[in-house]
Design an enzyme around this catalytic site. Sequence first.
Site, PDB file in Angstrom:
ATOM      1  N   HIS A  20       0.830  -1.195   0.000  1.00  0.00           N
ATOM      2  CA  HIS A  20       0.000   0.000   0.000  1.00  0.00           C
ATOM      3  C   HIS A  20       0.872   1.256   0.000  1.00  0.00           C
ATOM      4  O   HIS A  20       1.802   1.364   0.796  1.00  0.00           O
ATOM      5  CB  HIS A  20      -0.916  -0.020   1.223  1.00  0.00           C
ATOM      6  N   ASP A  28       7.648   8.208 -20.562  1.00  0.00           N
ATOM      7  CA  ASP A  28       7.987   8.333 -21.977  1.00  0.00           C
ATOM      8  C   ASP A  28       9.473   8.015 -22.150  1.00  0.00           C
ATOM      9  O   ASP A  28      10.187   7.777 -21.175  1.00  0.00           O
ATOM     10  CB  ASP A  28       7.615   9.719 -22.518  1.00  0.00           C
ATOM     11  N   HIS A  98       7.031  19.620 -13.218  1.00  0.00           N
ATOM     12  CA  HIS A  98       7.817  18.528 -13.798  1.00  0.00           C
ATOM     13  C   HIS A  98       9.106  18.262 -13.018  1.00  0.00           C
ATOM     14  O   HIS A  98       9.499  17.104 -12.845  1.00  0.00           O
ATOM     15  CB  HIS A  98       8.120  18.825 -15.271  1.00  0.00           C
ATOM     16  N   TYR A 120       5.714  15.126 -21.595  1.00  0.00           N
ATOM     17  CA  TYR A 120       5.146  14.909 -20.259  1.00  0.00           C
ATOM     18  C   TYR A 120       4.263  13.669 -20.146  1.00  0.00           C
ATOM     19  O   TYR A 120       3.396  13.596 -19.271  1.00  0.00           O
ATOM     20  CB  TYR A 120       4.374  16.158 -19.788  1.00  0.00           C
ATOM     21  N   ALA A 121       4.474  12.678 -20.993  1.00  0.00           N
ATOM     22  CA  ALA A 121       3.693  11.431 -20.934  1.00  0.00           C
ATOM     23  C   ALA A 121       4.306  10.515 -19.880  1.00  0.00           C
ATOM     24  O   ALA A 121       4.933   9.499 -20.187  1.00  0.00           O
ATOM     25  CB  ALA A 121       3.645  10.768 -22.304  1.00  0.00           C
ATOM     26  N   ASN A 122       4.125  10.919 -18.630  1.00  0.00           N
ATOM     27  CA  ASN A 122       4.686  10.207 -17.481  1.00  0.00           C
ATOM     28  C   ASN A 122       3.651  10.200 -16.372  1.00  0.00           C
ATOM     29  O   ASN A 122       2.901  11.162 -16.214  1.00  0.00           O
ATOM     30  CB  ASN A 122       5.938  10.926 -16.964  1.00  0.00           C
TER      31      ASN A 122
END
EC number: 5.4.99.62
Length: 131
Positions: A20, A28, A98, A120-122
């Site tokens: 948990h 990316d 970021h 920013y594909a994270n």
Amino acid sequence: MKKHGVLNSEIAAILAALGHTDTIVIADCGLPIPDSVKRIDLAVELGKPSFLDVLQVVIEDMAIEKVTVAEEITTNNREIYKEIETRLKEANFEYVLHEEFKEKTKQAKAIIRTGEATPYANIILHAGVIF
């Protein structure tokens, strides 16, 4: 041989070991990966596999209570952001700059690097519980 869910043995093992609030990152191809964090590199060529393809497989096999994304994705990559919102509508969202996002990746159990080549594909996925 496993028939369903995550077939990649490294990802399956990480998911099975999460407790948990533990975190994993789906990234990316440009996100810097700290040396201290396990790297699972799936990138085979630019764009493959995509961020969304990997995200979908992982979220089908993981209890997620919270996600963290960089604020910049909301304006600089609206298409991916809208898909994240749709696919993870049950999760709580945390937005950070970021640079702070990159700092938070240092605490992850693993970073899964995709071939995604959009800004920013994270995402940081925070494990929930199944009970």
